[in-house]
Every structure is written in C-alpha cells, then in structure tokens.
Design a protein around this motif. Structure first.
Motif, mmCIF file in Angstrom:
data_model
loop_
_atom_site.group_PDB
_atom_site.id
_atom_site.type_symbol
_atom_site.label_atom_id
_atom_site.label_comp_id
_atom_site.label_asym_id
_atom_site.label_seq_id
_atom_site.Cartn_x
_atom_site.Cartn_y
_atom_site.Cartn_z
ATOM 1 N N VAL A 1 1.060 -0.684 0.166
ATOM 2 C CA VAL A 1 0.348 0.243 0.367
ATOM 3 C C VAL A 1 1.428 1.178 0.026
ATOM 4 O O VAL A 1 1.967 1.379 1.015
ATOM 5 N N ALA A 2 0.862 2.200 -1.028
ATOM 6 C CA ALA A 2 1.314 3.226 -1.148
ATOM 7 C C ALA A 2 0.486 4.466 -0.974
ATOM 8 O O ALA A 2 -0.382 4.141 -1.408
ATOM 9 N N GLY A 3 1.198 5.331 -0.342
ATOM 10 C CA GLY A 3 0.497 7.061 -0.338
ATOM 11 C C GLY A 3 0.968 8.249 -0.698
ATOM 12 O O GLY A 3 2.334 8.086 -0.874
ATOM 13 N N SER A 4 0.668 9.282 -0.923
ATOM 14 C CA SER A 4 0.794 10.435 -0.821
ATOM 15 C C SER A 4 2.457 11.340 0.074
ATOM 16 O O SER A 4 1.991 10.461 0.916
ATOM 17 N N GLY A 5 3.215 11.901 -0.299
ATOM 18 C CA GLY A 5 3.634 12.411 0.085
ATOM 19 C C GLY A 5 5.393 11.445 0.524
ATOM 20 O O GLY A 5 5.787 10.755 -0.676
ATOM 21 N N GLY A 6 5.491 11.100 1.599
ATOM 22 C CA GLY A 6 6.716 10.104 1.907
ATOM 23 C C GLY A 6 6.258 9.082 1.922
ATOM 24 O O GLY A 6 7.875 7.765 2.113
ATOM 25 N N HIS A 7 5.284 8.895 2.102
ATOM 26 C CA HIS A 7 4.701 7.090 2.552
ATOM 27 C C HIS A 7 5.474 6.045 1.395
ATOM 28 O O HIS A 7 6.109 5.541 1.385
ATOM 29 N N THR A 8 5.289 6.965 0.146
ATOM 30 C CA THR A 8 5.254 6.163 -1.212
ATOM 31 C C THR A 8 7.232 6.019 -0.760
ATOM 32 O O THR A 8 7.227 4.930 -1.106
ATOM 33 N N THR A 9 8.024 7.111 -0.699
ATOM 34 C CA THR A 9 9.665 6.633 -0.630
ATOM 35 C C THR A 9 9.298 5.551 0.726
ATOM 36 O O THR A 9 10.437 4.859 0.664
ATOM 37 N N GLU A 10 9.183 6.063 1.897
ATOM 38 C CA GLU A 10 9.410 4.915 2.506
ATOM 39 C C GLU A 10 9.127 2.928 1.867
ATOM 40 O O GLU A 10 9.745 2.575 2.055
ATOM 41 N N ILE A 11 7.522 3.051 1.868
ATOM 42 C CA ILE A 11 7.247 1.691 1.249
ATOM 43 C C ILE A 11 8.271 1.195 0.415
ATOM 44 O O ILE A 11 8.435 -0.098 0.398
ATOM 45 N N ALA B 1 -4.119 5.434 -4.383
ATOM 46 C CA ALA B 1 -5.394 6.003 -4.372
ATOM 47 C C ALA B 1 -5.324 6.382 -5.790
ATOM 48 O O ALA B 1 -4.819 6.815 -6.668
ATOM 49 N N ASP B 2 -6.582 7.047 -6.756
ATOM 50 C CA ASP B 2 -6.858 6.173 -7.676
ATOM 51 C C ASP B 2 -6.326 8.383 -7.764
ATOM 52 O O ASP B 2 -6.345 8.476 -9.514
ATOM 53 N N THR B 3 -6.192 9.421 -6.940
ATOM 54 C CA THR B 3 -5.715 10.634 -7.693
ATOM 55 C C THR B 3 -4.453 10.534 -7.149
ATOM 56 O O THR B 3 -3.907 11.630 -7.851
ATOM 57 N N ASP B 4 -4.099 9.446 -7.118
ATOM 58 C CA ASP B 4 -2.251 10.003 -6.663
ATOM 59 C C ASP B 4 -1.132 9.753 -8.100
ATOM 60 O O ASP B 4 -1.230 8.174 -8.480
ATOM 61 N N LYS B 5 -1.027 10.215 -9.211
ATOM 62 C CA LYS B 5 0.195 10.299 -9.637
ATOM 63 C C LYS B 5 0.946 9.815 -9.303
ATOM 64 O O LYS B 5 2.422 9.831 -10.112
ATOM 65 N N MET B 6 1.719 10.736 -8.393
ATOM 66 C CA MET B 6 3.279 10.737 -8.312
ATOM 67 C C MET B 6 3.320 10.054 -7.585
ATOM 68 O O MET B 6 4.878 9.053 -8.075
ATOM 69 N N SER B 7 2.975 8.622 -6.609
ATOM 70 C CA SER B 7 3.177 7.423 -6.279
ATOM 71 C C SER B 7 3.302 6.464 -7.618
ATOM 72 O O SER B 7 4.443 5.621 -7.536
ATOM 73 N N GLU B 8 2.253 6.249 -8.684
ATOM 74 C CA GLU B 8 2.284 5.365 -9.313
ATOM 75 C C GLU B 8 4.359 5.983 -10.152
ATOM 76 O O GLU B 8 4.054 5.299 -11.149
ATOM 77 N N ARG C 1 -9.171 9.181 2.888
ATOM 78 C CA ARG C 1 -9.193 10.637 3.447
ATOM 79 C C ARG C 1 -8.447 11.333 2.570
ATOM 80 O O ARG C 1 -7.197 11.319 3.014
ATOM 81 N N GLU C 2 -8.943 12.156 3.081
ATOM 82 C CA GLU C 2 -7.881 13.133 1.662
ATOM 83 C C GLU C 2 -7.398 14.419 3.644
ATOM 84 O O GLU C 2 -8.297 14.213 4.232
ATOM 85 N N VAL C 3 -6.584 14.892 2.972
ATOM 86 C CA VAL C 3 -5.810 16.055 4.063
ATOM 87 C C VAL C 3 -6.869 17.022 4.180
ATOM 88 O O VAL C 3 -7.689 17.547 3.884
#
Length: 215
Positions: A44-54, A73-80, A108-110
């Motif tokens: 499971v990847a997430g926006s911000g630093g979560h994807t970098t850490e995972i 998340a369907d709106t998370d282009k950076m993680s992709e 949940r959005e920020v």
C-alpha cells in the motif's frame, strides 16, 4: 421469532465473530507464507513520504516476494510514477519483476472531516474487497496512509471467512516519535507484525517490534 430469540441469535453471531477474529489474529505469528514458493504481496503506497519509505522496504525484499500488487489512491499520480521508476530499475537488476498497480478511492483527504471520512472509507472498502478477493495475497505491507485501513480490513476478512490467512505487516513512519499515526492506532491491534522505529514508541506499545531505523 421472539425478541429473546433474535437477541440470542445476534449474541451467538457476535461471539462467533469475536472467536474467529481471535483465532485468525493468533495464527499470524505461526503463519509462514512462501514456505513452499513465492510470496504474493500487496504493497500500500500513499502520497508524500509514504511511498518513498515503502519502496525502500520493498527494495530490501528478495525476488521471492512476487508478484507485487501496489495499491494507490485513484488521485495519486506521483506514487504511480515512483513505483514505475522503481520497478524499472528493479527489472534491470533481476528477472523477477512481476507487479501490478491497482487503484482504489482515497479513504481520507488531508483536512477532511471525520464524519465525511467514514463515508469515503466505506467507498474505498467497496473497491478493496473485490481486489483482495481476486489477488488473495500472502502478505499486506503498509506504512501509514489512510488507504491501508480498507485494504487491511479486506485482507482480515479473507481470514475470517476461512479463505486465506493474510499476514498484515505494518511499519510506522520514521516521523512518528512519541505517538502512533491514526492509521497506526487503528491497525495496531489487528496487525500480525507491527514495527516502530523509535524506542519511545516500543515502550508505549508493547506489542510492537523495534529494530531501530529500517527505512
């Protein structure tokens, strides 16, 4: 059926559910996925630093952990983009680079209100359930984004229904020093392995595992 009969039926169902949940959670420490082959893992990847850490965690995994199903998340282009770059570099260093990228609605959005986040999490759950039933992973690896919650809940449901035991492995972010994140607090009692990266958290949450900084 009388009200007493209905109440007894509900009580039996609740007790059965609690007992089954206890059995599934207790079985986690003894369960060894991949003992006879590869380990299918949902990351499971997430926006911000979560994807970098995972991705740092995934980088440390051997080729046995394949295929890898990334959930974003369907709106998370950076993680992709980060995942595609990572997997491309991984393919250059080894032949075993089977992966997919799956999208679900953001839980949940920020700064989203708690009341509305319940509805958005339930919506994400609607997408997580068929995904997990289709993939049927051996392990879920996550580190804090809200997307973890519906994915882990769906994985837990596979075990409750007797379909497959899915190990839930949670690694709390290095940023959490004194208290767990909201996602961490939710998944702490449900995870099979819960890692923290500060000794102060280990003292407060005895079930957690502390190995120092791992990402």
């Amino acid at each position: 059926m009388s009200l007493v009969g209905v109440a007894l039926a509900v009580l039996v169902v609740c007790l059965t559910f609690i007992l089954r949940l206890y059995i599934v959670l207790r079985a986690g420490a003894k369960h060894k996925p991949g003992a006879k082959g590869s380990v299918s893992v949902v990351v499971v990847a997430g926006s911000g630093g979560h994807t970098t850490e995972i991705l740092r965690l995934v980088e440390s995994l051997s080729g046995t952990y394949s295929p890898r199903h990334y959930v974003i998340a369907d709106t998370d282009k950076m993680s992709e983009e980060k995942i595609l770059t990572f997997e491309k570099s991984r393919a250059c260093s080894g032949p075993n680079s089977q992966f997919t990228i799956c999208r679900i609605p953001r839980s949940r959005e920020v700064h989203q209100s708690w009341s509305s986040s319940v509805a958005s999490t339930l919506k994400a759950m609607q997408y997580s359930l068929p995904l997990m039933f289709r993939v049927r992973p051996d392990l879920v690896l996550c580190n804090g984004p809200g997307t973890c919650v519906p994915v882990c809940a769906a994985g837990l449901l596979l075990g409750l229904l007797g379909i497959k035991k899915v190990l839930l492995v949670y690694v709390e972010s290095i940023c959490r020093v004194q208290t767990l994140s909201l996602t961490g607090k939710i998944l702490y009692p449900l995870s099979d392995f819960f890692f923290v990266q500060w000794s102060s958290l280990k003292d407060r949450y005895p079930k957690s595992l502390f190995l120092g900084r791992i990402v």
